[in-house]
Design an enzyme around this catalytic site. Sequence first.
Site, PDB file in Angstrom:
ATOM      1  N   GLN A   6       8.359  19.135   7.390  1.00 53.05           N
ATOM      2  CA  GLN A   6       9.595  18.706   6.717  1.00 53.05           C
ATOM      3  C   GLN A   6       9.409  18.615   5.199  1.00 53.05           C
ATOM      4  O   GLN A   6      10.345  18.826   4.441  1.00 53.05           O
ATOM      5  CB  GLN A   6      10.084  17.355   7.269  1.00 53.05           C
ATOM      6  CG  GLN A   6      10.446  17.390   8.741  1.00 53.05           C
ATOM      7  CD  GLN A   6      11.517  18.431   9.062  1.00 53.05           C
ATOM      8  OE1 GLN A   6      12.601  18.437   8.496  1.00 53.05           O
ATOM      9  NE2 GLN A   6      11.186  19.332   9.970  1.00 53.05           N
ATOM     10  N   CYS A  12      -5.618   8.271   8.511  1.00 47.86           N
ATOM     11  CA  CYS A  12      -5.720   7.815   9.902  1.00 47.86           C
ATOM     12  C   CYS A  12      -5.304   8.918  10.856  1.00 47.86           C
ATOM     13  O   CYS A  12      -4.354   9.654  10.611  1.00 47.86           O
ATOM     14  CB  CYS A  12      -4.831   6.597  10.122  1.00 47.86           C
ATOM     15  SG  CYS A  12      -5.530   5.120   9.433  1.00 47.86           S
ATOM     16  N   ASP A  60       3.530   0.429  12.175  1.00 47.29           N
ATOM     17  CA  ASP A  60       2.308  -0.072  11.543  1.00 47.29           C
ATOM     18  C   ASP A  60       2.003  -1.526  11.916  1.00 47.29           C
ATOM     19  O   ASP A  60       0.972  -2.070  11.510  1.00 47.29           O
ATOM     20  CB  ASP A  60       2.395   0.080  10.016  1.00 47.29           C
ATOM     21  CG  ASP A  60       2.427   1.547   9.591  1.00 47.29           C
ATOM     22  OD1 ASP A  60       2.102   2.415  10.429  1.00 47.29           O
ATOM     23  OD2 ASP A  60       2.795   1.824   8.434  1.00 47.29           O
ATOM     24  N   PRO A  93       2.283  16.443  11.340  1.00 52.08           N
ATOM     25  CA  PRO A  93       2.773  17.634  10.643  1.00 52.08           C
ATOM     26  C   PRO A  93       3.397  17.292   9.297  1.00 52.08           C
ATOM     27  O   PRO A  93       3.794  16.149   9.055  1.00 52.08           O
ATOM     28  CB  PRO A  93       3.844  18.172  11.605  1.00 52.08           C
ATOM     29  CG  PRO A  93       4.259  17.018  12.438  1.00 52.08           C
ATOM     30  CD  PRO A  93       3.126  16.045  12.475  1.00 52.08           C
ATOM     31  N   ILE A  94       3.471  18.297   8.420  1.00 50.65           N
ATOM     32  CA  ILE A  94       4.186  18.095   7.154  1.00 50.65           C
ATOM     33  C   ILE A  94       5.238  19.206   6.964  1.00 50.65           C
ATOM     34  O   ILE A  94       5.600  19.549   5.857  1.00 50.65           O
ATOM     35  CB  ILE A  94       3.234  18.006   5.938  1.00 50.65           C
ATOM     36  CG1 ILE A  94       2.324  19.233   5.862  1.00 50.65           C
ATOM     37  CG2 ILE A  94       2.388  16.750   5.954  1.00 50.65           C
ATOM     38  CD1 ILE A  94       1.699  19.374   4.480  1.00 50.65           C
ATOM     39  N   ARG A 137      -9.061   0.305   3.865  1.00 54.02           N
ATOM     40  CA  ARG A 137      -8.078   1.213   3.270  1.00 54.02           C
ATOM     41  C   ARG A 137      -6.783   0.476   2.941  1.00 54.02           C
ATOM     42  O   ARG A 137      -6.033   0.907   2.065  1.00 54.02           O
ATOM     43  CB  ARG A 137      -7.740   2.350   4.252  1.00 54.02           C
ATOM     44  CG  ARG A 137      -8.814   3.396   4.367  1.00 54.02           C
ATOM     45  CD  ARG A 137      -8.284   4.579   5.152  1.00 54.02           C
ATOM     46  NE  ARG A 137      -6.922   4.844   4.751  1.00 54.02           N
ATOM     47  CZ  ARG A 137      -5.961   5.311   5.544  1.00 54.02           C
ATOM     48  NH1 ARG A 137      -6.236   5.596   6.790  1.00 54.02           N
ATOM     49  NH2 ARG A 137      -4.750   5.514   5.098  1.00 54.02           N
ATOM     50  N   LYS A 161       0.831  -1.215   0.000  1.00 51.86           N
ATOM     51  CA  LYS A 161       0.000   0.000   0.000  1.00 51.86           C
ATOM     52  C   LYS A 161       0.864   1.263   0.000  1.00 51.86           C
ATOM     53  O   LYS A 161       0.642   2.171  -0.787  1.00 51.86           O
ATOM     54  CB  LYS A 161      -0.909   0.011   1.234  1.00 51.86           C
ATOM     55  CG  LYS A 161      -1.535   1.372   1.503  1.00 51.86           C
ATOM     56  CD  LYS A 161      -2.439   1.370   2.709  1.00 51.86           C
ATOM     57  CE  LYS A 161      -1.902   1.966   3.963  1.00 51.86           C
ATOM     58  NZ  LYS A 161      -1.636   3.395   4.019  1.00 51.86           N
ATOM     59  N   ASN A 162       1.825   1.324   0.907  1.00 53.88           N
ATOM     60  CA  ASN A 162       2.549   2.583   1.057  1.00 53.88           C
ATOM     61  C   ASN A 162       3.542   2.845  -0.079  1.00 53.88           C
ATOM     62  O   ASN A 162       3.991   3.973  -0.257  1.00 53.88           O
ATOM     63  CB  ASN A 162       3.208   2.663   2.441  1.00 53.88           C
ATOM     64  CG  ASN A 162       2.152   2.892   3.522  1.00 53.88           C
ATOM     65  OD1 ASN A 162       1.014   3.275   3.224  1.00 53.88           O
ATOM     66  ND2 ASN A 162       2.502   2.631   4.771  1.00 53.88           N
ATOM     67  N   ARG A 168      -4.322   9.992   3.476  1.00 62.22           N
ATOM     68  CA  ARG A 168      -3.174  10.706   4.003  1.00 62.22           C
ATOM     69  C   ARG A 168      -2.146  10.968   2.887  1.00 62.22           C
ATOM     70  O   ARG A 168      -1.547  12.022   2.799  1.00 62.22           O
ATOM     71  CB  ARG A 168      -2.557   9.826   5.106  1.00 62.22           C
ATOM     72  CG  ARG A 168      -1.311  10.360   5.708  1.00 62.22           C
ATOM     73  CD  ARG A 168      -1.603  11.469   6.665  1.00 62.22           C
ATOM     74  NE  ARG A 168      -0.393  12.145   7.060  1.00 62.22           N
ATOM     75  CZ  ARG A 168      -0.385  13.366   7.569  1.00 62.22           C
ATOM     76  NH1 ARG A 168      -1.496  14.009   7.771  1.00 62.22           N
ATOM     77  NH2 ARG A 168       0.753  13.926   7.896  1.00 62.22           N
TER      78      ARG A 168
HETATM   79  C1  EPZ Z   1       4.080   6.884   6.633  1.00 62.29           C
HETATM   80  O1  EPZ Z   1       3.370   8.017   7.122  1.00 62.29           O
HETATM   81  C2  EPZ Z   1       3.074   5.792   6.437  1.00 62.29           C
HETATM   82  N1  EPZ Z   1       2.086   6.240   5.474  1.00 62.29           N
HETATM   83  C3  EPZ Z   1       2.425   5.420   7.766  1.00 62.29           C
HETATM   84  O2  EPZ Z   1       1.626   4.277   7.525  1.00 62.29           O
HETATM   85  C4  EPZ Z   1       3.497   5.038   8.773  1.00 62.29           C
HETATM   86  O3  EPZ Z   1       2.914   4.865  10.040  1.00 62.29           O
HETATM   87  C5  EPZ Z   1       4.570   6.120   8.860  1.00 62.29           C
HETATM   88  O4  EPZ Z   1       5.079   6.446   7.541  1.00 62.29           O
HETATM   89  C6  EPZ Z   1       5.757   5.711   9.726  1.00 62.29           C
HETATM   90  O5  EPZ Z   1       6.350   4.549   9.208  1.00 62.29           O
HETATM   91  C7  EPZ Z   1       2.358   6.209   4.193  1.00 62.29           C
HETATM   92  O6  EPZ Z   1       3.409   5.772   3.746  1.00 62.29           O
HETATM   93  C8  EPZ Z   1       1.298   6.690   3.275  1.00 62.29           C
HETATM   94  P1  EPZ Z   1       6.355  10.030   8.680  1.00 62.29           P
HETATM   95  P2  EPZ Z   1       4.056   9.437   7.132  1.00 62.29           P
HETATM   96  O7  EPZ Z   1       6.423  11.295   7.925  1.00 62.29           O
HETATM   97  O8  EPZ Z   1       4.905   9.563   5.926  1.00 62.29           O
HETATM   98  C9  EPZ Z   1       6.932  13.255  12.222  1.00 62.29           C
HETATM   99  C10 EPZ Z   1      -0.290   2.917   7.681  1.00 62.29           C
HETATM  100  O9  EPZ Z   1      -0.898   2.444   8.648  1.00 62.29           O
HETATM  101  N2  EPZ Z   1       6.924  14.247  11.126  1.00 62.29           N
HETATM  102  O10 EPZ Z   1       7.436   9.015   8.503  1.00 62.29           O
HETATM  103  O11 EPZ Z   1       2.965  10.441   7.309  1.00 62.29           O
HETATM  104  C11 EPZ Z   1       5.570  12.643  12.439  1.00 62.29           C
HETATM  105  O12 EPZ Z   1       4.785  13.424  13.304  1.00 62.29           O
HETATM  106  C12 EPZ Z   1       0.216   4.333   7.727  1.00 62.29           C
HETATM  107  O13 EPZ Z   1      -0.092   2.325   6.618  1.00 62.29           O
HETATM  108  C13 EPZ Z   1       7.210  15.568  11.392  1.00 62.29           C
HETATM  109  O14 EPZ Z   1       7.461  15.960  12.544  1.00 62.29           O
HETATM  110  O15 EPZ Z   1       4.936   9.342   8.424  1.00 62.29           O
HETATM  111  C14 EPZ Z   1       5.934  11.285  13.015  1.00 62.29           C
HETATM  112  O16 EPZ Z   1       6.132  11.418  14.403  1.00 62.29           O
HETATM  113  C15 EPZ Z   1      -0.306   5.126   8.830  1.00 62.29           C
HETATM  114  N3  EPZ Z   1       7.219  16.461  10.351  1.00 62.29           N
HETATM  115  C16 EPZ Z   1       7.263  10.932  12.348  1.00 62.29           C
HETATM  116  O17 EPZ Z   1       7.762  12.179  11.850  1.00 62.29           O
HETATM  117  C17 EPZ Z   1       6.951  16.091   9.080  1.00 62.29           C
HETATM  118  O18 EPZ Z   1       6.970  16.935   8.184  1.00 62.29           O
HETATM  119  C18 EPZ Z   1       7.185   9.940  11.197  1.00 62.29           C
HETATM  120  O19 EPZ Z   1       6.242  10.386  10.239  1.00 62.29           O
HETATM  121  C19 EPZ Z   1       6.666  14.739   8.816  1.00 62.29           C
HETATM  122  C20 EPZ Z   1       6.657  13.834   9.854  1.00 62.29           C
END
Ligand code: EPZ
Length: 418
Positions: A126, A117, A305, A123-124, A397, A22-23, A93
């Site tokens: 980064q 979810c 996950d 946050p985004i 999903r 999926k991801n 997402r």
């Molecule tokens: C991806 O989400 C996955 N989703 C998530 O899977 C997964 O839980 C996550 O990575 C961690 O492995 C997809 O790939 C679509 P991150 P993502 O940016 O990219 C912080 C599932 O169940 N952060 O790696 O949104 C954030 O708050 C889903 O399949 C910032 O601070 O996760 C978190 O604590 C749910 N600023 C950490 O980083 C940012 O700009 C990791 O988030 C981005 C993130």
Amino acid sequence: MEELIIKGAKRLQGEVTVNGAKNAAVAIIPAAILSDDICIIENLPYIDDVISLCNTLNDMGVKCEFIDKHTLKVDSRNIKNFCATYESVKKIRASYYLLGALLGRYKKAEVAFPGGCDFGIRPIDQHIKGFSALGADVVVEHGMIKASAKKLVGTSIYLDVVSVGATINIMLAAVLAEGTTVIENAAKEPHIVDTANFLNSMGANIKGAGTDVIRIVGVKKLSGTNYMIIPDQIEAGTYMMAGAITRGDVTVKNLIPKHMESLSAKLSEMGVKVEEGDDFIRVIASDPLKGVNVKTLPYPGFPTDLQPQMSALLSTAEGTSIITESVWENRFQYIDELKRLGADIKVEGRVAIIKGLRKLTGAQVSATDLRAGAGLVLAALAAEGKTTITNLKYIDRGYEFIEKKLSALGADVKRVKK
Ligand code: EPZ
């Protein structure tokens, strides 16, 4: 409204085949619009996130056409607009990948704040930091993230947190930029490598994906491609744990054993027999299983996950186990639902203390997010009596035909309309 009815305490046995990741899919589908030509993506999971993303792209004039259930043709030659509205992206997402892809190709993008979810602040910053460093203007107004640039120029970007989404999004924006972009402190998940491989198959020049430094040399254009995405690490892990929680004998086929190492190691530590082949893992479990401590971490650590599924499994193991969630600030919301099935779990901040060996018993529960839903399904498979799981929109999903796959392993699972 549909619900799953599971009559548990049945030992699962047999083989189950994992779908595409999926991801990876939700990154690769938007990545296809970076190409000037048609892209064929194979081994896609047929799940709601993929379908929602295709609908969003279709609304933008990108032709997404399923050749069969798992093969998609993406043709962005007649794209009409560069805007993904809230209505269109509220469920996914990963809609944030449209930002990087649109910005990379057309130098402008407007995408509503992503849905998906909810387990704490997501946050985004980064992603935005990366786009800005490449030369884009990014503003957030009226619920939309708007990015535009005259041109994008490669640069060095250090991520303050290891973020899967930011790493992929910066790659998407940088492949067609002028010069070289270096992402430092990059995430290393298998779907990052897969997205880089997809882009390279279109003619991009990305090196280092899978390590914490990714180097992208911008190219002038990307061609069409035919690409097969990798198997889903999380779906595979969920079925491995379905075998373990029912003290069954389950062979999970079409996976990459290397991606499963952190889970295989924990299962072995618990006393589960884990046998690896080239593209399968067989899990054989019997009582008693030992409790273990688990800390979620970015890849190659234990995946967040798989954390809810692990809570369910550890609820059936001997002794006290501790799970520390270090990726998301609030990913234990489902624990109250698990307790309805008899689990004995106390949450303190980012730590869950699980007292195992309590008998789980069927109850009415509701999925609070995608993987939470998977955790509840596993607990229900182990529980005595009938469990009813509602809110299946989350489970759908990310899991293709979960009830069919579990039934084929001998579970008593039915999807019914309410
Ligand atoms: C991806 O989400 C996955 N989703 C998530 O899977 C997964 O839980 C996550 O990575 C961690 O492995 C997809 O790939 C679509 P991150 P993502 O940016 O990219 C912080 C599932 O169940 N952060 O790696 O949104 C954030 O708050 C889903 O399949 C910032 O601070 O996760 C978190 O604590 C749910 N600023 C950490 O980083 C940012 O700009 C990791 O988030 C981005 C993130």
